[in-house]
Design a protein around this motif. Sequence first.
Motif, mmCIF file in Angstrom:
data_model
loop_
_atom_site.group_PDB
_atom_site.id
_atom_site.type_symbol
_atom_site.label_atom_id
_atom_site.label_comp_id
_atom_site.label_asym_id
_atom_site.label_seq_id
_atom_site.Cartn_x
_atom_site.Cartn_y
_atom_site.Cartn_z
ATOM 1 N N PRO A 24 32.830 25.061 33.191
ATOM 2 C CA PRO A 24 34.092 25.706 32.855
ATOM 3 C C PRO A 24 34.045 27.229 33.015
ATOM 4 C CG PRO A 24 33.107 24.707 30.897
ATOM 5 C CD PRO A 24 32.273 24.313 32.075
ATOM 6 N N ALA A 25 32.869 27.822 32.868
ATOM 7 C CA ALA A 25 32.758 29.272 33.052
ATOM 8 C C ALA A 25 33.076 29.646 34.499
ATOM 9 C CB ALA A 25 31.361 29.759 32.672
ATOM 10 N N LEU A 26 32.582 28.853 35.440
ATOM 11 C CA LEU A 26 32.879 29.109 36.848
ATOM 12 C C LEU A 26 34.372 28.980 37.108
ATOM 13 C CD1 LEU A 26 31.940 29.654 39.765
ATOM 14 C CD2 LEU A 26 31.639 27.186 40.004
ATOM 15 N N MET A 27 34.995 27.969 36.517
ATOM 16 C CA MET A 27 36.429 27.767 36.682
ATOM 17 C C MET A 27 37.198 28.970 36.122
ATOM 18 S SD MET A 27 38.265 24.153 36.089
ATOM 19 C CE MET A 27 38.877 24.268 34.441
ATOM 20 N N GLY A 28 36.815 29.429 34.940
ATOM 21 C CA GLY A 28 37.485 30.572 34.329
ATOM 22 C C GLY A 28 37.304 31.848 35.133
ATOM 23 N N LEU A 29 36.094 32.089 35.591
ATOM 24 C CA LEU A 29 35.833 33.300 36.375
ATOM 25 C C LEU A 29 36.527 33.254 37.730
ATOM 26 C CD1 LEU A 29 32.109 33.972 35.491
ATOM 27 C CD2 LEU A 29 34.106 35.294 34.799
ATOM 28 N N THR A 30 36.627 32.077 38.312
ATOM 29 C CA THR A 30 37.347 31.941 39.574
ATOM 30 C C THR A 30 38.820 32.279 39.375
ATOM 31 O OG1 THR A 30 35.820 30.262 40.370
ATOM 32 C CG2 THR A 30 37.984 30.327 41.407
ATOM 33 N N GLY A 31 39.417 31.726 38.325
ATOM 34 C CA GLY A 31 40.815 32.031 38.018
ATOM 35 C C GLY A 31 41.027 33.508 37.721
ATOM 36 N N LEU A 32 40.110 34.104 36.945
ATOM 37 C CA LEU A 32 40.207 35.528 36.621
ATOM 38 C C LEU A 32 40.101 36.388 37.878
ATOM 39 C CD1 LEU A 32 40.330 37.743 34.424
ATOM 40 C CD2 LEU A 32 37.824 37.637 34.370
ATOM 41 N N THR A 33 39.171 36.063 38.749
ATOM 42 C CA THR A 33 38.994 36.818 39.990
ATOM 43 C C THR A 33 40.235 36.752 40.867
ATOM 44 O OG1 THR A 33 36.618 36.421 39.951
ATOM 45 C CG2 THR A 33 37.566 37.060 42.063
ATOM 46 N N ILE A 34 40.776 35.561 41.039
ATOM 47 C CA ILE A 34 41.984 35.410 41.855
ATOM 48 C C ILE A 34 43.140 36.160 41.215
ATOM 49 C CG2 ILE A 34 43.696 33.745 42.677
ATOM 50 C CD1 ILE A 34 41.316 31.770 43.024
ATOM 51 N N GLY A 35 43.289 36.029 39.892
ATOM 52 C CA GLY A 35 44.367 36.736 39.190
ATOM 53 C C GLY A 35 44.271 38.242 39.322
ATOM 54 N N LEU A 36 43.074 38.783 39.177
ATOM 55 C CA LEU A 36 42.897 40.237 39.309
ATOM 56 C C LEU A 36 43.169 40.709 40.734
ATOM 57 C CD1 LEU A 36 39.743 40.812 37.083
ATOM 58 C CD2 LEU A 36 42.098 41.533 36.602
ATOM 59 N N GLN A 37 42.753 39.933 41.710
ATOM 60 C CA GLN A 37 43.017 40.321 43.101
ATOM 61 C C GLN A 37 44.515 40.335 43.376
ATOM 62 O OE1 GLN A 37 40.665 37.585 45.438
ATOM 63 N NE2 GLN A 37 38.872 38.922 45.363
ATOM 64 N N ILE A 38 45.221 39.339 42.898
ATOM 65 C CA ILE A 38 46.674 39.298 43.098
ATOM 66 C C ILE A 38 47.343 40.450 42.350
ATOM 67 C CG2 ILE A 38 48.760 37.942 42.579
ATOM 68 C CD1 ILE A 38 47.074 35.447 43.294
ATOM 69 N N ALA A 39 46.857 40.752 41.138
ATOM 70 C CA ALA A 39 47.425 41.857 40.370
ATOM 71 C C ALA A 39 47.264 43.186 41.110
ATOM 72 C CB ALA A 39 46.751 41.936 38.991
ATOM 73 N N VAL A 40 46.087 43.430 41.647
ATOM 74 C CA VAL A 40 45.856 44.693 42.369
ATOM 75 C C VAL A 40 46.775 44.806 43.575
ATOM 76 C CG1 VAL A 40 44.164 45.906 43.818
ATOM 77 C CG2 VAL A 40 43.506 45.070 41.560
ATOM 78 N N ILE A 41 47.043 43.718 44.234
ATOM 79 C CA ILE A 41 47.877 43.758 45.437
ATOM 80 C C ILE A 41 49.359 43.884 45.108
ATOM 81 C CG2 ILE A 41 48.608 42.425 47.454
ATOM 82 C CD1 ILE A 41 45.773 41.204 47.459
ATOM 83 N N TYR A 42 49.830 43.213 44.050
ATOM 84 C CA TYR A 42 51.274 43.102 43.842
ATOM 85 C C TYR A 42 51.835 43.877 42.654
ATOM 86 C CZ TYR A 42 51.069 39.659 47.489
ATOM 87 O OH TYR A 42 50.864 39.044 48.688
ATOM 88 N N ILE A 43 51.018 44.412 41.764
ATOM 89 C CA ILE A 43 51.546 45.242 40.669
ATOM 90 C C ILE A 43 51.619 46.679 41.172
ATOM 91 C CG2 ILE A 43 51.111 46.125 38.345
ATOM 92 C CD1 ILE A 43 49.904 43.405 37.665
ATOM 93 N N PRO A 44 52.829 47.259 41.133
ATOM 94 C CA PRO A 44 53.047 48.559 41.793
ATOM 95 C C PRO A 44 52.069 49.671 41.407
ATOM 96 C CG PRO A 44 55.135 47.597 41.188
ATOM 97 C CD PRO A 44 54.070 46.715 40.601
ATOM 98 N N PHE A 45 51.796 49.912 40.134
ATOM 99 C CA PHE A 45 50.905 51.030 39.808
ATOM 100 C C PHE A 45 49.456 50.733 40.179
ATOM 101 C CE2 PHE A 45 50.777 48.569 35.885
ATOM 102 C CZ PHE A 45 49.454 48.653 35.499
ATOM 103 N N LEU A 46 49.070 49.453 40.205
ATOM 104 C CA LEU A 46 47.709 49.114 40.610
ATOM 105 C C LEU A 46 47.529 49.247 42.119
ATOM 106 C CD1 LEU A 46 46.866 46.037 38.347
ATOM 107 C CD2 LEU A 46 45.997 48.366 38.152
ATOM 108 N N ASP A 47 48.537 48.805 42.897
ATOM 109 C CA ASP A 47 48.372 48.938 44.346
ATOM 110 C C ASP A 47 48.376 50.407 44.762
ATOM 111 O OD1 ASP A 47 51.092 49.535 44.332
ATOM 112 O OD2 ASP A 47 51.675 47.871 45.614
ATOM 113 N N THR A 48 49.072 51.248 44.018
ATOM 114 C CA THR A 48 49.036 52.693 44.306
ATOM 115 C C THR A 48 47.664 53.263 43.950
ATOM 116 O OG1 THR A 48 51.388 52.863 43.848
ATOM 117 C CG2 THR A 48 50.132 54.911 43.801
ATOM 118 N N PHE A 49 47.149 52.897 42.785
ATOM 119 C CA PHE A 49 45.844 53.392 42.336
ATOM 120 C C PHE A 49 44.733 52.989 43.301
ATOM 121 C CE2 PHE A 49 41.891 52.945 39.925
ATOM 122 C CZ PHE A 49 41.771 54.235 39.417
ATOM 123 N N PHE A 50 44.745 51.749 43.742
ATOM 124 C CA PHE A 50 43.708 51.251 44.646
ATOM 125 C C PHE A 50 44.029 51.490 46.115
ATOM 126 C CE2 PHE A 50 42.713 48.830 40.801
ATOM 127 C CZ PHE A 50 41.347 48.995 40.750
#
Length: 83
Positions: A24-50
């Motif tokens: 389950p740790a792998l499942m959770g970390l996989t979901g967290l990684t995908i979520g963070l990557q999507i957040a960086v790409i699609y949340i306006p202040f994060l995509d500007t920062f990165f």
Amino acid sequence: TQIGHALGLRAAGKTIWQSLRANPALMGLTGLTIGLQIAVIYIPFLDTFFEVVPLSAFDFGISVLLGGIIWAAVEIEKGLTSK
């Protein structure tokens, strides 16, 4: 593609679904990684920062498809070498 590769390698001797249920740790970390990557790409202040630009639906689909291809290649390799 790295997530697909990691999931495929982690499941040595098992299907990906058996491995995810057993770890389950792998499942959770996989979901967290995908979520963070999507957040960086699609949340306006994060995509500007990165300093990234949002992907089009087509480009996003290509990235998901490539991850799936890498995962499938690892699964095929495991199937061929486990005999």
